[in-house]
Enzyme design. Structure first.
Site, PDB file in Angstrom:
ATOM      1  N   ARG A 126       0.811  -1.237   0.000  1.00  0.00           N
ATOM      2  CA  ARG A 126       0.000   0.000   0.000  1.00  0.00           C
ATOM      3  C   ARG A 126       0.835   1.275   0.000  1.00  0.00           C
ATOM      4  NH1 ARG A 126      -2.780  -3.385   3.266  1.00  0.00           N
ATOM      5  NH2 ARG A 126      -4.652  -4.218   2.293  1.00  0.00           N
ATOM      6  N   LYS A 148       3.161  11.374 -11.503  1.00  0.00           N
ATOM      7  CA  LYS A 148       2.270  10.452 -12.226  1.00  0.00           C
ATOM      8  C   LYS A 148       3.040   9.163 -12.481  1.00  0.00           C
ATOM      9  CE  LYS A 148      -0.665  13.422 -15.090  1.00  0.00           C
ATOM     10  NZ  LYS A 148      -1.009  13.638 -16.505  1.00  0.00           N
ATOM     11  N   GLU A 190       9.901  17.845 -25.852  1.00  0.00           N
ATOM     12  CA  GLU A 190       9.276  18.291 -24.597  1.00  0.00           C
ATOM     13  C   GLU A 190       9.947  19.562 -24.075  1.00  0.00           C
ATOM     14  OE1 GLU A 190       6.538  17.137 -23.348  1.00  0.00           O
ATOM     15  OE2 GLU A 190       6.310  15.146 -24.215  1.00  0.00           O
ATOM     16  N   LYS A 230       8.074  22.471 -15.660  1.00  0.00           N
ATOM     17  CA  LYS A 230       7.186  21.381 -15.230  1.00  0.00           C
ATOM     18  C   LYS A 230       6.890  21.498 -13.736  1.00  0.00           C
ATOM     19  CE  LYS A 230       5.546  16.870 -15.606  1.00  0.00           C
ATOM     20  NZ  LYS A 230       5.563  15.542 -16.124  1.00  0.00           N
ATOM     21  N   GLU A 240      -3.876  17.702 -11.547  1.00  0.00           N
ATOM     22  CA  GLU A 240      -4.377  17.992 -12.891  1.00  0.00           C
ATOM     23  C   GLU A 240      -5.862  18.324 -12.919  1.00  0.00           C
ATOM     24  OE1 GLU A 240      -2.885  15.406 -15.931  1.00  0.00           O
ATOM     25  OE2 GLU A 240      -4.171  16.278 -17.444  1.00  0.00           O
ATOM     26  N   ARG A 244      -2.470  22.437 -14.880  1.00  0.00           N
ATOM     27  CA  ARG A 244      -1.557  21.382 -15.335  1.00  0.00           C
ATOM     28  C   ARG A 244      -1.870  20.927 -16.764  1.00  0.00           C
ATOM     29  NH1 ARG A 244       0.852  16.549 -11.562  1.00  0.00           N
ATOM     30  NH2 ARG A 244       1.911  15.390 -13.171  1.00  0.00           N
ATOM     31  N   ASN A 248      -0.290  19.502 -21.611  1.00  0.00           N
ATOM     32  CA  ASN A 248      -0.784  18.662 -22.709  1.00  0.00           C
ATOM     33  C   ASN A 248      -0.642  19.345 -24.062  1.00  0.00           C
ATOM     34  OD1 ASN A 248      -1.584  16.484 -21.138  1.00  0.00           O
ATOM     35  ND2 ASN A 248      -3.518  17.484 -20.614  1.00  0.00           N
ATOM     36  N   HIS A 251      -0.147  17.421 -27.211  1.00  0.00           N
ATOM     37  CA  HIS A 251      -0.343  16.006 -26.886  1.00  0.00           C
ATOM     38  C   HIS A 251      -1.685  15.450 -27.352  1.00  0.00           C
ATOM     39  CE1 HIS A 251       3.272  16.593 -24.648  1.00  0.00           C
ATOM     40  NE2 HIS A 251       3.278  15.362 -24.183  1.00  0.00           N
ATOM     41  N   HIS A 255      -0.877  12.338 -29.381  1.00  0.00           N
ATOM     42  CA  HIS A 255      -1.235  10.975 -28.977  1.00  0.00           C
ATOM     43  C   HIS A 255      -1.917  10.229 -30.125  1.00  0.00           C
ATOM     44  CE1 HIS A 255      -1.185  11.948 -24.424  1.00  0.00           C
ATOM     45  NE2 HIS A 255      -0.122  11.242 -24.762  1.00  0.00           N
ATOM     46  N   HIS A 267       7.305   9.065 -28.783  1.00  0.00           N
ATOM     47  CA  HIS A 267       6.366  10.011 -28.190  1.00  0.00           C
ATOM     48  C   HIS A 267       6.735  11.461 -28.545  1.00  0.00           C
ATOM     49  CE1 HIS A 267       3.642  11.685 -25.209  1.00  0.00           C
ATOM     50  NE2 HIS A 267       4.648  12.360 -24.688  1.00  0.00           N
TER      51      HIS A 267
HETATM   52  N1  NAD Z   1       4.887  10.012 -15.582  1.00  0.00           N
HETATM   53  C1  NAD Z   1       4.923  11.028 -16.411  1.00  0.00           C
HETATM   54  O1  NAD Z   1       4.586  12.156 -16.066  1.00  0.00           O
HETATM   55  C2  NAD Z   1       5.398  10.803 -17.816  1.00  0.00           C
HETATM   56  C3  NAD Z   1       5.644  11.903 -18.649  1.00  0.00           C
HETATM   57  C4  NAD Z   1       6.128  11.660 -19.916  1.00  0.00           C
HETATM   58  C5  NAD Z   1       6.353  10.375 -20.349  1.00  0.00           C
HETATM   59  N2  NAD Z   1       6.089   9.331 -19.508  1.00  0.00           N
HETATM   60  C6  NAD Z   1       6.342   7.953 -19.943  1.00  0.00           C
HETATM   61  O2  NAD Z   1       7.740   7.811 -20.186  1.00  0.00           O
HETATM   62  C7  NAD Z   1       7.923   6.814 -21.176  1.00  0.00           C
HETATM   63  C8  NAD Z   1       8.836   7.370 -22.227  1.00  0.00           C
HETATM   64  O3  NAD Z   1      10.063   7.702 -21.620  1.00  0.00           O
HETATM   65  P1  NAD Z   1      11.441   7.480 -22.381  1.00  0.00           P
HETATM   66  O4  NAD Z   1      11.418   8.189 -23.683  1.00  0.00           O
HETATM   67  O5  NAD Z   1      12.512   7.794 -21.402  1.00  0.00           O
HETATM   68  O6  NAD Z   1      11.355   5.946 -22.775  1.00  0.00           O
HETATM   69  P2  NAD Z   1      12.036   4.599 -22.229  1.00  0.00           P
HETATM   70  O7  NAD Z   1      12.127   4.563 -20.770  1.00  0.00           O
HETATM   71  O8  NAD Z   1      11.294   3.523 -22.916  1.00  0.00           O
HETATM   72  O9  NAD Z   1      13.509   4.701 -22.821  1.00  0.00           O
HETATM   73  C9  NAD Z   1      13.715   4.784 -24.212  1.00  0.00           C
HETATM   74  C10 NAD Z   1      14.761   3.758 -24.674  1.00  0.00           C
HETATM   75  O10 NAD Z   1      16.056   4.177 -24.239  1.00  0.00           O
HETATM   76  C11 NAD Z   1      16.706   3.124 -23.521  1.00  0.00           C
HETATM   77  N3  NAD Z   1      17.562   3.849 -22.569  1.00  0.00           N
HETATM   78  C12 NAD Z   1      17.225   4.445 -21.399  1.00  0.00           C
HETATM   79  N4  NAD Z   1      18.254   5.153 -20.932  1.00  0.00           N
HETATM   80  C13 NAD Z   1      19.268   5.009 -21.812  1.00  0.00           C
HETATM   81  C14 NAD Z   1      20.592   5.529 -21.903  1.00  0.00           C
HETATM   82  N5  NAD Z   1      21.065   6.401 -20.998  1.00  0.00           N
HETATM   83  N6  NAD Z   1      21.373   5.144 -22.937  1.00  0.00           N
HETATM   84  C15 NAD Z   1      20.892   4.306 -23.905  1.00  0.00           C
HETATM   85  N7  NAD Z   1      19.641   3.821 -23.895  1.00  0.00           N
HETATM   86  C16 NAD Z   1      18.838   4.175 -22.856  1.00  0.00           C
HETATM   87  C17 NAD Z   1      15.596   2.279 -22.978  1.00  0.00           C
HETATM   88  O11 NAD Z   1      16.014   0.933 -22.815  1.00  0.00           O
HETATM   89  C18 NAD Z   1      14.558   2.376 -24.096  1.00  0.00           C
HETATM   90  O12 NAD Z   1      14.850   1.476 -25.124  1.00  0.00           O
HETATM   91  C19 NAD Z   1       6.567   6.456 -21.714  1.00  0.00           C
HETATM   92  O13 NAD Z   1       6.148   5.238 -21.148  1.00  0.00           O
HETATM   93  C20 NAD Z   1       5.681   7.590 -21.228  1.00  0.00           C
HETATM   94  O14 NAD Z   1       4.344   7.187 -21.039  1.00  0.00           O
HETATM   95  C21 NAD Z   1       5.636   9.519 -18.265  1.00  0.00           C
END
Ligand code: NAD
Length: 361
Positions: A126, A148, A190, A230, A240, A244, A248, A251, A255, A267
């Protein structure tokens, strides 16, 4: 070297984001301090990152030198860790290894890893504490801040989750050395968004650098500026309900384009296209200065991001807009940018929005 600490003031859930290319030792010490006295620490690492980056193992060892019962669990790489099955696996592993309610998680990886780590921490027993080391640009400027957390289900991305704030976020731009250029560009989308909605000078900095390799110090400053945007928005509206939503920007359409590409587009690439669509709509509505559309398009293209939105947008693509989360009754809360550094939200009926978008491009 530029070292910065940004406070996220959320009362009892306050924490700090540290942008500190300071090497494993200092970073581990800061996280150890932020976690207090946990009974044990599980370090959840993106398995691809672990193979690619020599920075991971020293960091895990530095954590083990400062915190009790540190064990490492490698997660499926990237988005594949964002499933309920992967969360169950992590929770089983935590239980099998005797982690109790006083334990803490530390995530090392991109946004997928921080979403997984935060969600596992939100629901294991929890709720336990967690901290993250974001290792992609997108995770540093976006995913790691805001609390989030969550995973994907068959019906869509990020549909199961929880708000759970970390105890600390430690961004070391040194991790970006192993990140492919395409992923860096996606993160930059971003950063451009942050500039467009709330930080006009950030756009000037990006324009001065785009097309050339960014010096480490400038990169750290750019990350800092985007994180500050941010943080400012999230602190004003943690759950949100209002402001907030400006995060978006780009987005709603982005999306739809991302889903229509079968997630072949990253993304950030889809957000680049979504921002151009939103700026075009703003121009058509007489809200956005036309020069800003041209400026943003040129900057995104120079950063290596796709800008050919007209080719990608058709009525069936727009049918995929994830409007449910942003819709109040029938009006979509659509984010428009009148001029650099300023965002407004307009309620636009869904049908009208689709029609206007197609006409604007
Ligand atoms: N919680 C939030 O507020 C929020 C906001 C934006 C995005 N997200 C989420 O984040 C995710 C996207 O994040 P991302 O773009 O970091 O994707 P990711 O975590 O999938 O990483 C992208 C790729 O890079 C690789 N990788 C990570 N670090 C590396 C490094 N230093 N060197 C080489 N390779 C590396 C990973 O294995 C992966 O293949 C999505 O799931 C999205 O929904 C969440």
């Amino acid at each position: 070297m530029h070292v910065t600490t940004i406070s996220v003031p959320l009362g009892q859930r306050s924490y700090e984001v540290c942008i500190a290319p300071a090497g494993a030792t200092d970073m581990a010490q800061k996280i150890a301090t932020a976690l207090g006295k946990p009974t044990g620490v599980a370090v959840l690492v993106d398995s691809r990152l672990h193979q690619l980056s020599a920075r991971v193992q020293p960091l895990v060892e530095a954590l083990a030198a400062r915190l009790p019962r540190v064990r490492r669990l490698d997660l499926p790489a990237g988005e594949s860790c964002k499933t309920l099955a992967a969360i169950e696996h992590s929770c089983d592993w935590l239980a099998d290894n005797g982690y109790d309610r006083g334990a803490a998680l530390v995530g090392i990886g991109g946004g997928a890893t921080s979403d997984h780590t935060g969600f596992a921490a939100a629901i294991y027993l929890r709720g336990i504490a967690y901290a993250t080391f974001p290792t992609t640009l997108l995770a540093m400027v976006d995913a790691s801040v805001g609390g989030k957390t969550g995973v994907d289900i068959a019906a869509g991305k990020n549909l199961v989750g929880a708000f759970h704030q970390p105890r600390a976020v430690m961004a070391d731009p040194g991790f970006l050395e192993s990140l492919p250029e395409r992923e860096i560009a996606a993160g930059m989308a971003e950063v451009v968004k942050a500039g467009l909605i709330a930080d006009a000078p950030l756009l000037d900095t990006l324009e001065a650098q785009a097309g050339a390799a960014m010096p480490a110090e400038t990169l750290a400053k750019v990350i800092e500026a985007a994180v500050r945007v941010k943080v400012e928005v999230v602190v004003a509206d943690e759950r949100e309900s209002g402001r907030r939503a400006i995060l978006n920007f780009g987005h709603t359409v982005g999306h739809a384009i991302e889903a229509a590409s079968g997630f072949q587009l990253l993304h950030g690439e889809a957000v680049s296209l979504g921002m151009i669509a939103a700026l075009s709509l703003g121009v058509a509505r007489g809200v956005t200065e036309p020069a800003l559309l041209a400026r943003a398009t040129a900057l995104l293209a120079r950063l290596g991001l796709p800008v050919d939105v007209k080719r990608r947008l058709a009525a069936d693509v727009l049918d995929r807009m994830e409007v449910d989360k942003k819709r109040v009754s029938d009006a979509v809360r659509f984010v428009l940018v009148p001029r650099e550094g300023q965002a407004i939200i307009q309620g636009i009926a869904l049908d009208e929005l689709k029609r206007e978008l197609l006409a604007a491009l």
